[in-house]
Design a protein around this motif. Structure first.
Motif, PDB file in Angstrom:
ATOM      1  N   LYS A 259       0.829  -1.209   0.000  1.00 18.39           N
ATOM      2  CA  LYS A 259       0.000   0.000   0.000  1.00 18.39           C
ATOM      3  C   LYS A 259       0.868   1.265   0.000  1.00 18.39           C
ATOM      4  CE  LYS A 259      -3.468   2.291   2.802  1.00 18.39           C
ATOM      5  NZ  LYS A 259      -3.812   2.492   4.205  1.00 18.39           N
ATOM      6  N   ASP A 260       1.902   1.239   0.809  1.00 19.69           N
ATOM      7  CA  ASP A 260       2.849   2.358   0.855  1.00 19.69           C
ATOM      8  C   ASP A 260       4.118   1.875   1.567  1.00 19.69           C
ATOM      9  OD1 ASP A 260       2.123   2.237   3.529  1.00 19.69           O
ATOM     10  OD2 ASP A 260       0.703   3.882   3.363  1.00 19.69           O
ATOM     11  N   LYS A 261       5.071   2.766   1.706  1.00 18.08           N
ATOM     12  CA  LYS A 261       6.335   2.376   2.349  1.00 18.08           C
ATOM     13  C   LYS A 261       6.098   1.866   3.766  1.00 18.08           C
ATOM     14  CE  LYS A 261      10.026   4.687  -0.013  1.00 18.08           C
ATOM     15  NZ  LYS A 261      11.288   5.357   0.101  1.00 18.08           N
ATOM     16  N   ALA A 262       5.217   2.535   4.456  1.00 16.70           N
ATOM     17  CA  ALA A 262       4.976   2.155   5.851  1.00 16.70           C
ATOM     18  C   ALA A 262       4.454   0.731   5.952  1.00 16.70           C
ATOM     19  CB  ALA A 262       3.999   3.140   6.494  1.00 16.70           C
ATOM     20  N   ALA A 263       3.618   0.330   4.986  1.00 17.51           N
ATOM     21  CA  ALA A 263       3.048  -1.029   5.018  1.00 17.51           C
ATOM     22  C   ALA A 263       4.157  -2.067   4.898  1.00 17.51           C
ATOM     23  CB  ALA A 263       2.024  -1.196   3.896  1.00 17.51           C
ATOM     24  N   PHE A 264       5.143  -1.768   4.048  1.00 21.30           N
ATOM     25  CA  PHE A 264       6.288  -2.678   3.916  1.00 21.30           C
ATOM     26  C   PHE A 264       7.142  -2.651   5.187  1.00 21.30           C
ATOM     27  CE2 PHE A 264      10.744  -3.403   2.963  1.00 21.30           C
ATOM     28  CZ  PHE A 264      10.700  -4.631   2.326  1.00 21.30           C
ATOM     29  N   GLU A 265       7.441  -1.463   5.618  1.00 17.72           N
ATOM     30  CA  GLU A 265       8.362  -1.316   6.752  1.00 17.72           C
ATOM     31  C   GLU A 265       7.796  -1.940   8.025  1.00 17.72           C
ATOM     32  OE1 GLU A 265      10.261   2.811   4.926  1.00 17.72           O
ATOM     33  OE2 GLU A 265       9.053   2.920   6.756  1.00 17.72           O
ATOM     34  N   GLN A 266       6.488  -1.918   8.136  1.00 17.32           N
ATOM     35  CA  GLN A 266       5.854  -2.484   9.345  1.00 17.32           C
ATOM     36  C   GLN A 266       6.196  -3.961   9.491  1.00 17.32           C
ATOM     37  OE1 GLN A 266       2.850  -4.610   9.627  1.00 17.32           O
ATOM     38  NE2 GLN A 266       2.799  -4.389  11.850  1.00 17.32           N
ATOM     39  N   TRP A 267       6.270  -4.677   8.367  1.00 14.64           N
ATOM     40  CA  TRP A 267       6.592  -6.109   8.429  1.00 14.64           C
ATOM     41  C   TRP A 267       8.060  -6.341   8.778  1.00 14.64           C
ATOM     42  CZ3 TRP A 267       3.811 -10.811   7.627  1.00 14.64           C
ATOM     43  CH2 TRP A 267       2.431 -10.610   7.702  1.00 14.64           C
ATOM     44  N   VAL A 268       8.917  -5.501   8.245  1.00 11.91           N
ATOM     45  CA  VAL A 268      10.338  -5.629   8.587  1.00 11.91           C
ATOM     46  C   VAL A 268      10.533  -5.307  10.075  1.00 11.91           C
ATOM     47  CG1 VAL A 268      12.676  -4.821   8.072  1.00 11.91           C
ATOM     48  CG2 VAL A 268      10.981  -4.979   6.231  1.00 11.91           C
ATOM     49  N   ASP A 269       9.851  -4.262  10.517  1.00  9.94           N
ATOM     50  CA  ASP A 269       9.973  -3.857  11.927  1.00  9.94           C
ATOM     51  C   ASP A 269       9.463  -4.972  12.850  1.00  9.94           C
ATOM     52  OD1 ASP A 269      10.850  -1.485  10.898  1.00  9.94           O
ATOM     53  OD2 ASP A 269       9.052  -0.337  11.399  1.00  9.94           O
ATOM     54  N   PHE A 270       8.360  -5.602  12.451  1.00  4.97           N
ATOM     55  CA  PHE A 270       7.824  -6.702  13.261  1.00  4.97           C
ATOM     56  C   PHE A 270       8.852  -7.831  13.347  1.00  4.97           C
ATOM     57  CE2 PHE A 270       5.766 -10.759  13.861  1.00  4.97           C
ATOM     58  CZ  PHE A 270       4.907 -10.512  14.922  1.00  4.97           C
ATOM     59  N   ALA A 271       9.426  -8.171  12.204  1.00  6.26           N
ATOM     60  CA  ALA A 271      10.432  -9.248  12.186  1.00  6.26           C
ATOM     61  C   ALA A 271      11.589  -8.900  13.114  1.00  6.26           C
ATOM     62  CB  ALA A 271      10.925  -9.477  10.764  1.00  6.26           C
ATOM     63  N   LYS A 272      12.043  -7.663  13.019  1.00  4.40           N
ATOM     64  CA  LYS A 272      13.166  -7.220  13.864  1.00  4.40           C
ATOM     65  C   LYS A 272      12.793  -7.332  15.350  1.00  4.40           C
ATOM     66  CE  LYS A 272      17.167  -5.215  14.642  1.00  4.40           C
ATOM     67  NZ  LYS A 272      18.426  -5.855  14.260  1.00  4.40           N
ATOM     68  N   ALA A 273      11.574  -6.925  15.651  1.00  7.07           N
ATOM     69  CA  ALA A 273      11.135  -6.939  17.059  1.00  7.07           C
ATOM     70  C   ALA A 273      11.078  -8.360  17.619  1.00  7.07           C
ATOM     71  CB  ALA A 273       9.781  -6.262  17.190  1.00  7.07           C
ATOM     72  N   GLN A 274      10.884  -9.335  16.745  1.00  6.39           N
ATOM     73  CA  GLN A 274      10.866 -10.733  17.192  1.00  6.39           C
ATOM     74  C   GLN A 274      12.264 -11.355  17.197  1.00  6.39           C
ATOM     75  OE1 GLN A 274       8.045 -11.729  18.461  1.00  6.39           O
ATOM     76  NE2 GLN A 274       7.257  -9.751  17.760  1.00  6.39           N
ATOM     77  N   GLY A 275      13.258 -10.553  16.853  1.00 12.58           N
ATOM     78  CA  GLY A 275      14.625 -11.078  16.845  1.00 12.58           C
ATOM     79  C   GLY A 275      14.998 -11.794  15.565  1.00 12.58           C
ATOM     80  N   ALA A 276      14.176 -11.645  14.507  1.00 12.45           N
ATOM     81  CA  ALA A 276      14.516 -12.300  13.233  1.00 12.45           C
ATOM     82  C   ALA A 276      15.798 -11.709  12.674  1.00 12.45           C
ATOM     83  CB  ALA A 276      13.382 -12.126  12.229  1.00 12.45           C
ATOM     84  N   ILE A 277      16.564 -12.537  11.949  1.00  9.73           N
ATOM     85  CA  ILE A 277      17.804 -12.023  11.377  1.00  9.73           C
ATOM     86  C   ILE A 277      17.578 -11.488   9.966  1.00  9.73           C
ATOM     87  CG2 ILE A 277      19.483 -13.318  12.740  1.00  9.73           C
ATOM     88  CD1 ILE A 277      18.787 -14.487   9.299  1.00  9.73           C
TER      89      ILE A 277
END
Ligand code: G3P
Ligand code: CA
Length: 363
Positions: A259-277
């Motif tokens: 939908k926009d940059k934020a929609a993409f970034e939200q998934w990366v941020d979620f992954a990071k918050a869970q400790g994903a590499i």
């Protein structure tokens, strides 16, 4: 303290506080996580050359020198972890003739013994006569244990395991089962780390499963797979394929975007918050095909992910034209059905041809 000196100190302090100072190169991130860089991830094994997720496919990927054997884990009715991509067995086995009235049922409706009675190889010979081999007929669905045996079975080659919880909502507790199996097989230490000499990455499309994987195996590298659409990154357009006017699914997916940059970034941020590499985004392939999806490896996307000190492993790329494209865009590894081709592209070709490997393995 002279003012000039004071300003220099302030500037140095600000620089130290800047996140840029802490940024690592993707190669450093990979090294710290004990992940080959760039990584060759054999998607369902060497699945261009042999029936996917079977012994022939995984043996070939291993002996060619792939870094990882990729698999989609599901669980049988009697609780055994097995590798199968689809939600049912119709495409890749002879279930329609063996159990016709049950052919559309999920893996969880069958015992391991029932699945082992299926032929998971003949469909490949029919679909790809140019790559068919008589000995592919009768290949079986494999358990995770059997894939681990394959990964451990060549003294010269030690591929890692790149394991996806597939449709994990259908298999409650599969993350825990997976941890127990890896512990039992000595791939995890008592402290929950990947055992020395082993390589493991856990992957999932589903946020709840990533959370459970993080809870069960906090010290094991994890990747959040990315997609645009229902249950994944919010899409810019919700027009379904049938109304899109696209000539095929690949063309439709290629039009899809966040939908926009934020929609993409939200998934990366979620992954990071869970400790994903890292993340596992899709790619739109030059020549289309069944595994051509949305372009989620645009340079700005990869830069955003790298800026979080995370890696990008793109799925699923088989053509040198696309290998170059995604590497130029900045990815750190590739899921491929053609491990031999990707190894060649990376300048570390296999010592034997695919045909030689298959023959050496008795196919
Ligand atoms: O797991 C990464 C890649 O395999 C995702 O696609 O649908 O082939 O599992 P899929
Ligand atoms: Ca997969």
């Amino acid at each position: 303290m002279p003012r000039r000196f004071s300003l220099a100190v302030v500037a140095a302090s600000l620089a130290l506080a800047s996140p840029l100072v802490h940024a690592q190169t993707p190669a450093q991130v990979a090294k710290a996580a004990n992940i080959p860089h760039p990584a060759v991830i054999a998607h369902r094994g060497a699945s261009f050359d042999a029936p996917e997720s079977t012994r022939a496919s995984y043996l070939t990927a291993r002996d060619l020198g792939a870094d990882y054997l990729e698999m989609d884990l599901q669980r049988t009715k009697d609780g055994v972890l097995i590798a199968l991509h689809d939600e049912n067995l119709t495409r890749t086995t002879d279930i329609a003739t063996r159990y016709p009235e049950r052919k559309d049922q999920p893996v969880s409706a069958f015992t391991l013994a029932e699945l082992k009675a299926l032929d998971a190889g003949s469909w490949f010979n029919a679909a790809y006569p140019e790559r068919a081999r008589p000995k592919f007929a009768g290949l079986q669905v494999l358990t995770l244990d059997e894939i681990i045996d394959i990964a451990e079975g060549n003294p010269q080659r030690h591929p890692g395991l790149y394991m996806e919880t597939k449709v994990p909502s259908l298999f409650p507790g599969i993350e825990h089962d997976l941890k127990l199996k890896l512990q039992q097989r000595g791939w995890l230490t008592a402290g929950g780390e990947v055992a020395p000499g082993k390589h493991v990455v856990l992957q999932t499309f589903e946020k709840p499963s990533l959370q459970l994987l993080a809870k069960e195996m906090p010290k094991v590298p994890k990747i959040l797979l990315l997609w645009v659409g229902d249950g994944s990154i919010e899409a810019k357009s919700n027009v379904p394929f049938a109304q899109s006017g696209a000539k095929d699914k690949a063309a439709y997916y290629a039009q899809q975007q966040p939908k926009d940059k934020a929609a993409f970034e939200q998934w990366v941020d979620f992954a990071k918050a869970q400790g994903a590499i890292g993340t596992g985004p899709s790619a739109a392939l030059t020549h289309g095909g069944e595994q051509s999806y949305m372009d989620l490896v645009q340079p700005w996307m990869n830069q955003y992910t790298h800026g979080k000190n995370m890696l990008v492993h793109v799925y699923t790329v088989d053509d040198p034209v696309d290998y170059k494209k995604v590497m130029d865009a900045g990815v750190d590894g590739i899921f491929t059905n053609r491990a031999a081709e990707l190894l060649k592209f990376y300048g570390r070709p296999a010592k034997a041809t695919v045909a030689q490997v298959l023959e050496q393995e008795g196919y």
